[in-house]
Design a protein around this motif. Sequence first.
Motif, PDB file in Angstrom:
ATOM      1  N   THR A  12       6.653 -21.014  66.330  1.00  0.00           N
ATOM      2  CA  THR A  12       8.098 -21.210  66.479  1.00  0.00           C
ATOM      3  C   THR A  12       8.922 -20.189  65.702  1.00  0.00           C
ATOM      4  O   THR A  12      10.110 -20.019  65.957  1.00  0.00           O
ATOM      5  N   ASN A  13       8.290 -19.497  64.732  1.00  0.00           N
ATOM      6  CA  ASN A  13       9.007 -18.481  63.952  1.00  0.00           C
ATOM      7  C   ASN A  13       9.279 -17.216  64.757  1.00  0.00           C
ATOM      8  O   ASN A  13      10.231 -16.477  64.479  1.00  0.00           O
ATOM      9  N   LEU A  14       8.436 -16.934  65.744  1.00  0.00           N
ATOM     10  CA  LEU A  14       8.424 -15.617  66.369  1.00  0.00           C
ATOM     11  C   LEU A  14       9.657 -15.331  67.216  1.00  0.00           C
ATOM     12  O   LEU A  14       9.916 -14.176  67.565  1.00  0.00           O
ATOM     13  N   GLN A  15      10.435 -16.347  67.534  1.00  0.00           N
ATOM     14  CA  GLN A  15      11.665 -16.153  68.302  1.00  0.00           C
ATOM     15  C   GLN A  15      12.711 -15.366  67.532  1.00  0.00           C
ATOM     16  O   GLN A  15      13.600 -14.758  68.109  1.00  0.00           O
ATOM     17  N   ARG A  16      12.586 -15.316  66.194  1.00  0.00           N
ATOM     18  CA  ARG A  16      13.632 -14.667  65.393  1.00  0.00           C
ATOM     19  C   ARG A  16      13.106 -13.943  64.156  1.00  0.00           C
ATOM     20  O   ARG A  16      13.797 -13.080  63.613  1.00  0.00           O
ATOM     21  N   GLN A  17      11.932 -14.268  63.689  1.00  0.00           N
ATOM     22  CA  GLN A  17      11.425 -13.691  62.430  1.00  0.00           C
ATOM     23  C   GLN A  17      10.636 -12.426  62.761  1.00  0.00           C
ATOM     24  O   GLN A  17       9.413 -12.420  62.842  1.00  0.00           O
ATOM     25  N   ILE A  18      11.375 -11.328  62.947  1.00  0.00           N
ATOM     26  CA  ILE A  18      10.832 -10.130  63.589  1.00  0.00           C
ATOM     27  C   ILE A  18       9.868  -9.334  62.707  1.00  0.00           C
ATOM     28  O   ILE A  18       9.293  -8.352  63.172  1.00  0.00           O
ATOM     29  N   MET A  19       9.658  -9.747  61.479  1.00  0.00           N
ATOM     30  CA  MET A  19       8.672  -9.098  60.616  1.00  0.00           C
ATOM     31  C   MET A  19       7.253  -9.545  60.965  1.00  0.00           C
ATOM     32  O   MET A  19       6.277  -8.931  60.541  1.00  0.00           O
ATOM     33  N   HIS A  20       7.119 -10.603  61.755  1.00  0.00           N
ATOM     34  CA  HIS A  20       5.823 -11.176  62.099  1.00  0.00           C
ATOM     35  C   HIS A  20       5.598 -11.087  63.606  1.00  0.00           C
ATOM     36  O   HIS A  20       6.542 -11.184  64.394  1.00  0.00           O
ATOM     37  N   ASP A  21       4.334 -10.936  64.015  1.00  0.00           N
ATOM     38  CA  ASP A  21       4.022 -10.917  65.437  1.00  0.00           C
ATOM     39  C   ASP A  21       2.977 -11.981  65.756  1.00  0.00           C
ATOM     40  O   ASP A  21       2.533 -12.722  64.877  1.00  0.00           O
ATOM     41  N   SER A  22       2.578 -12.040  67.015  1.00  0.00           N
ATOM     42  CA  SER A  22       1.685 -13.120  67.452  1.00  0.00           C
ATOM     43  C   SER A  22       0.350 -13.103  66.728  1.00  0.00           C
ATOM     44  O   SER A  22      -0.261 -14.161  66.511  1.00  0.00           O
ATOM     45  N   SER A  23      -0.112 -11.924  66.344  1.00  0.00           N
ATOM     46  CA  SER A  23      -1.400 -11.840  65.652  1.00  0.00           C
ATOM     47  C   SER A  23      -1.350 -12.419  64.247  1.00  0.00           C
ATOM     48  O   SER A  23      -2.397 -12.665  63.632  1.00  0.00           O
ATOM     49  N   ALA A  24      -0.133 -12.652  63.730  1.00  0.00           N
ATOM     50  CA  ALA A  24       0.015 -13.158  62.359  1.00  0.00           C
ATOM     51  C   ALA A  24       0.120 -14.678  62.294  1.00  0.00           C
ATOM     52  O   ALA A  24       0.246 -15.231  61.205  1.00  0.00           O
ATOM     53  N   SER A  32       1.716 -11.145  55.876  1.00  0.00           N
ATOM     54  CA  SER A  32       2.167 -10.541  57.128  1.00  0.00           C
ATOM     55  C   SER A  32       3.300  -9.551  56.877  1.00  0.00           C
ATOM     56  O   SER A  32       3.318  -8.446  57.435  1.00  0.00           O
ATOM     57  N   ALA A  33       4.240  -9.957  56.010  1.00  0.00           N
ATOM     58  CA  ALA A  33       5.378  -9.086  55.693  1.00  0.00           C
ATOM     59  C   ALA A  33       4.905  -7.786  55.064  1.00  0.00           C
ATOM     60  O   ALA A  33       5.361  -6.695  55.439  1.00  0.00           O
ATOM     61  N   LYS A  34       3.991  -7.881  54.124  1.00  0.00           N
ATOM     62  CA  LYS A  34       3.504  -6.686  53.438  1.00  0.00           C
ATOM     63  C   LYS A  34       2.829  -5.730  54.415  1.00  0.00           C
ATOM     64  O   LYS A  34       3.053  -4.503  54.369  1.00  0.00           O
ATOM     65  N   GLN A  35       2.028  -6.266  55.314  1.00  0.00           N
ATOM     66  CA  GLN A  35       1.353  -5.430  56.299  1.00  0.00           C
ATOM     67  C   GLN A  35       2.360  -4.697  57.173  1.00  0.00           C
ATOM     68  O   GLN A  35       2.230  -3.487  57.421  1.00  0.00           O
ATOM     69  N   THR A  36       3.372  -5.415  57.636  1.00  0.00           N
ATOM     70  CA  THR A  36       4.384  -4.813  58.511  1.00  0.00           C
ATOM     71  C   THR A  36       5.183  -3.746  57.786  1.00  0.00           C
ATOM     72  O   THR A  36       5.404  -2.652  58.306  1.00  0.00           O
TER      73      THR A  36
END
Length: 248
Positions: free
Chosen positions: A66-78, A86-90
Amino acid sequence: MDDHQLLRYSRHILLPQIDIAGQEKLNQSHVLIIGAGGLGSPAALYLAASGIGNLTICDGDQVDLTNLQRQIMHDSSAIGMEKTRSAKQTLLKINPGIRITAIQARVDAEKLSQLIPQADAIIDASDNFSTRHLVNQACVTHKKPLISGAAVQFSGQISVFDLRRSSSPCYHCLFPIDGEQEDMPCAIMGVFSPIVGIIGSMQAAETLKILLNIGESLNGRLLVLDGLTMNWRSIRLSKDPACPVCHS
Protein backbone atom coordinates in the motif's frame (compact mmCIF):
# COMPACT_ATOMS: atom_id res chain seq x y z
CA MET A 1 35.56 19.05 -5.20
CA ASP A 2 37.07 16.86 -7.92
CA ASP A 3 36.20 17.06 -11.63
CA HIS A 4 33.49 14.41 -11.29
CA GLN A 5 31.73 16.37 -8.55
CA LEU A 6 32.08 19.63 -10.46
CA LEU A 7 30.29 18.01 -13.38
CA ARG A 8 27.64 16.27 -11.26
CA TYR A 9 26.68 19.48 -9.48
CA SER A 10 27.35 21.85 -12.40
CA ARG A 11 23.74 23.04 -12.67
CA HIS A 12 23.83 24.09 -9.01
CA ILE A 13 27.23 25.70 -9.43
CA LEU A 14 25.87 27.80 -12.31
CA LEU A 15 23.48 29.48 -9.86
CA PRO A 16 25.23 32.54 -8.38
CA GLN A 17 23.43 32.00 -5.07
CA ILE A 18 25.13 28.59 -4.77
CA ASP A 19 28.35 28.53 -6.84
CA ILE A 20 31.23 26.24 -5.85
CA ALA A 21 31.36 27.50 -2.26
CA GLY A 22 27.68 26.77 -1.70
CA GLN A 23 27.89 23.31 -3.22
CA GLU A 24 30.87 22.51 -1.03
CA LYS A 25 28.81 23.61 1.96
CA LEU A 26 26.03 21.21 0.96
CA ASN A 27 28.58 18.43 0.55
CA GLN A 28 29.71 19.05 4.14
CA SER A 29 26.19 19.27 5.61
CA HIS A 30 24.27 16.73 7.67
CA VAL A 31 20.48 16.46 7.46
CA LEU A 32 18.31 14.26 9.67
CA ILE A 33 15.07 12.98 8.12
CA ILE A 34 12.40 11.55 10.40
CA GLY A 35 10.27 9.24 8.26
CA ALA A 36 11.00 7.36 5.02
CA GLY A 37 7.46 7.41 3.67
CA GLY A 38 5.43 9.72 1.45
CA LEU A 39 7.08 12.97 2.53
CA GLY A 40 10.50 11.58 3.37
CA SER A 41 10.84 9.93 -0.04
CA PRO A 42 10.91 13.06 -2.26
CA ALA A 43 12.76 15.04 0.40
CA ALA A 44 15.51 12.43 0.66
CA LEU A 45 15.73 11.88 -3.10
CA TYR A 46 16.28 15.56 -3.83
CA LEU A 47 18.70 16.07 -0.96
CA ALA A 48 20.75 13.08 -2.04
CA ALA A 49 20.79 14.27 -5.64
CA SER A 50 21.73 17.77 -4.46
CA GLY A 51 24.83 16.45 -2.73
CA ILE A 52 24.04 16.64 0.96
CA GLY A 53 27.11 14.86 2.27
CA ASN A 54 25.50 13.08 5.20
CA LEU A 55 21.87 11.97 5.42
CA THR A 56 20.47 10.17 8.45
CA ILE A 57 17.07 8.55 7.92
CA CYS A 58 14.92 7.15 10.72
CA ASP A 59 11.87 4.93 10.29
CA GLY A 60 10.61 1.86 12.07
CA ASP A 61 8.39 0.36 9.38
CA GLN A 62 8.75 -2.15 6.57
CA VAL A 63 7.74 -1.49 2.96
CA ASP A 64 4.15 -2.53 2.29
CA LEU A 65 2.32 -2.84 -1.02
CA THR A 66 0.00 0.00 0.00
CA ASN A 67 3.02 2.33 0.36
CA LEU A 68 4.00 2.12 -3.30
CA GLN A 69 1.23 4.44 -4.51
CA ARG A 70 3.13 7.43 -3.10
CA GLN A 71 6.37 6.45 -1.33
CA ILE A 72 8.57 6.77 -4.41
CA MET A 73 11.84 5.85 -2.67
CA HIS A 74 10.65 2.21 -2.59
CA ASP A 75 9.72 -0.17 -5.40
CA SER A 76 7.94 -3.51 -5.67
CA SER A 77 11.11 -5.48 -5.02
CA ALA A 78 11.41 -3.80 -1.60
CA ILE A 79 8.08 -5.08 -0.23
CA GLY A 80 8.75 -6.56 3.22
CA MET A 81 12.14 -4.84 3.46
CA GLU A 82 12.99 -2.37 6.19
CA LYS A 83 12.19 1.09 4.86
CA THR A 84 15.50 2.58 5.88
CA ARG A 85 17.41 -0.23 4.13
CA SER A 86 15.34 0.29 0.98
CA ALA A 87 15.90 4.04 1.24
CA LYS A 88 19.65 3.65 1.58
CA GLN A 89 19.85 1.39 -1.45
CA THR A 90 17.85 3.82 -3.59
CA LEU A 91 19.71 6.93 -2.48
CA LEU A 92 23.15 5.42 -3.04
CA LYS A 93 22.12 4.48 -6.57
CA ILE A 94 21.28 8.14 -7.16
CA ASN A 95 24.43 9.45 -5.54
CA PRO A 96 27.09 6.98 -4.38
CA GLY A 97 29.29 9.84 -3.23
CA ILE A 98 27.29 10.63 -0.08
CA ARG A 99 26.96 8.94 3.28
CA ILE A 100 23.62 7.43 4.34
CA THR A 101 22.97 6.39 7.93
CA ALA A 102 19.88 4.18 8.20
CA ILE A 103 18.25 3.89 11.61
CA GLN A 104 15.48 1.30 11.60
CA ALA A 105 13.56 2.47 14.66
CA ARG A 106 10.78 4.76 15.74
CA VAL A 107 12.52 7.67 17.36
CA ASP A 108 11.90 8.51 21.00
CA ALA A 109 13.07 11.47 23.07
CA GLU A 110 16.32 9.74 24.06
CA LYS A 111 17.23 8.86 20.48
CA LEU A 112 16.39 12.35 19.24
CA SER A 113 18.61 13.86 21.92
CA GLN A 114 21.49 11.88 20.41
CA LEU A 115 20.72 12.52 16.73
CA ILE A 116 19.58 16.13 16.53
CA PRO A 117 22.73 17.81 17.92
CA GLN A 118 24.73 16.15 15.10
CA ALA A 119 22.52 17.53 12.30
CA ASP A 120 22.52 20.93 10.61
CA ALA A 121 18.80 20.71 9.77
CA ILE A 122 15.94 18.35 10.63
CA ILE A 123 13.11 17.33 8.32
CA ASP A 124 9.98 16.08 10.07
CA ALA A 125 8.35 13.73 7.58
CA SER A 126 6.54 11.69 10.22
CA ASP A 127 2.83 10.94 10.19
CA ASN A 128 1.70 11.46 13.77
CA PHE A 129 1.46 14.29 16.27
CA SER A 130 3.30 12.53 19.08
CA THR A 131 6.47 12.18 16.98
CA ARG A 132 6.16 15.73 15.69
CA HIS A 133 6.02 17.09 19.21
CA LEU A 134 9.02 15.02 20.31
CA VAL A 135 11.02 16.28 17.32
CA ASN A 136 9.96 19.85 17.99
CA GLN A 137 10.98 19.64 21.66
CA ALA A 138 14.42 18.33 20.74
CA CYS A 139 14.90 21.00 18.06
CA VAL A 140 13.97 23.71 20.56
CA THR A 141 16.39 22.27 23.12
CA HIS A 142 19.28 22.10 20.66
CA LYS A 143 18.34 25.22 18.64
CA LYS A 144 18.10 23.48 15.27
CA PRO A 145 16.02 24.47 12.22
CA LEU A 146 12.99 22.22 11.76
CA ILE A 147 11.33 21.77 8.36
CA SER A 148 7.87 20.36 9.01
CA GLY A 149 5.41 18.91 6.50
CA ALA A 150 2.13 17.02 6.55
CA ALA A 151 -0.35 15.67 3.99
CA VAL A 152 -3.66 13.83 4.07
CA GLN A 153 -6.41 13.36 1.49
CA PHE A 154 -6.00 16.32 -0.93
CA SER A 155 -4.45 18.71 1.59
CA GLY A 156 -0.85 19.49 2.39
CA GLN A 157 0.99 21.92 4.62
CA ILE A 158 4.55 23.01 5.22
CA SER A 159 6.34 25.38 7.57
CA VAL A 160 9.81 26.08 8.90
CA PHE A 161 10.57 26.59 12.56
CA ASP A 162 14.04 28.11 12.65
CA LEU A 163 14.74 27.47 16.28
CA ARG A 164 18.19 29.01 16.06
CA ARG A 165 16.27 32.28 16.42
CA SER A 166 14.76 33.15 19.79
CA SER A 167 11.90 34.98 18.05
CA SER A 168 10.81 31.97 16.01
CA PRO A 169 7.57 30.14 16.85
CA CYS A 170 7.82 26.40 17.35
CA TYR A 171 5.53 23.57 16.26
CA HIS A 172 3.83 23.61 19.66
CA CYS A 173 2.93 27.28 19.18
CA LEU A 174 0.94 26.22 16.10
CA PHE A 175 -0.40 22.89 17.34
CA PRO A 176 -0.44 22.72 21.16
CA ILE A 177 -0.36 19.24 22.61
CA ASP A 178 -3.62 19.92 24.42
CA GLY A 179 -5.23 21.32 21.27
CA GLU A 180 -8.12 19.87 19.29
CA GLN A 181 -6.09 18.33 16.46
CA GLU A 182 -6.15 14.59 16.01
CA ASP A 183 -4.09 12.19 13.94
CA MET A 184 -5.68 11.29 10.62
CA PRO A 185 -3.46 8.57 9.14
CA CYS A 186 -3.46 7.91 5.43
CA ALA A 187 -4.49 4.31 6.12
CA ILE A 188 -7.86 5.66 7.30
CA MET A 189 -8.30 8.95 5.45
CA GLY A 190 -6.47 8.23 2.19
CA VAL A 191 -4.02 10.54 0.43
CA PHE A 192 -3.64 11.83 -3.14
CA SER A 193 -0.17 10.67 -4.08
CA PRO A 194 1.18 13.85 -5.75
CA ILE A 195 0.41 15.90 -2.62
CA VAL A 196 3.15 14.20 -0.62
CA GLY A 197 5.48 14.71 -3.58
CA ILE A 198 4.78 18.43 -3.66
CA ILE A 199 5.18 18.94 0.09
CA GLY A 200 8.22 16.66 0.42
CA SER A 201 9.97 18.40 -2.47
CA MET A 202 9.29 21.75 -0.84
CA GLN A 203 10.77 20.44 2.41
CA ALA A 204 13.95 19.62 0.46
CA ALA A 205 13.98 23.11 -1.08
CA GLU A 206 13.54 24.83 2.28
CA THR A 207 16.29 22.67 3.77
CA LEU A 208 18.75 23.59 1.02
CA LYS A 209 17.91 27.29 1.39
CA ILE A 210 18.53 27.13 5.14
CA LEU A 211 21.83 25.31 4.73
CA LEU A 212 22.97 27.83 2.11
CA ASN A 213 21.48 30.83 3.93
CA ILE A 214 19.81 32.07 0.73
CA GLY A 215 16.40 33.54 -0.04
CA GLU A 216 13.60 33.76 2.50
CA SER A 217 12.57 30.64 4.34
CA LEU A 218 9.08 29.74 5.52
CA ASN A 219 10.03 30.55 9.10
CA GLY A 220 7.00 32.26 10.64
CA ARG A 221 4.70 31.16 7.80
CA LEU A 222 2.48 28.14 7.24
CA LEU A 223 1.62 27.26 3.63
CA VAL A 224 -1.54 25.21 3.18
CA LEU A 225 -2.34 23.55 -0.16
CA ASP A 226 -5.77 22.50 -1.41
CA GLY A 227 -4.84 19.94 -4.04
CA LEU A 228 -8.31 19.88 -5.59
CA THR A 229 -8.14 23.55 -6.57
CA MET A 230 -4.34 24.05 -6.38
CA ASN A 231 -4.93 27.08 -4.20
CA TRP A 232 -2.35 28.00 -1.59
CA ARG A 233 -3.00 29.87 1.64
CA SER A 234 -0.17 31.57 3.49
CA ILE A 235 -0.72 32.04 7.21
CA ARG A 236 1.53 34.18 9.37
CA LEU A 237 2.68 32.52 12.58
CA SER A 238 3.77 34.23 15.77
CA LYS A 239 5.63 32.91 18.76
CA ASP A 240 3.28 32.11 21.64
CA PRO A 241 4.69 33.93 24.69
CA ALA A 242 2.99 31.34 26.91
CA CYS A 243 4.24 28.30 24.96
CA PRO A 244 5.55 25.79 27.53
CA VAL A 245 8.08 24.42 25.00
CA CYS A 246 9.83 27.44 23.51
CA HIS A 247 9.14 30.33 25.89
CA SER A 248 12.32 31.92 27.19
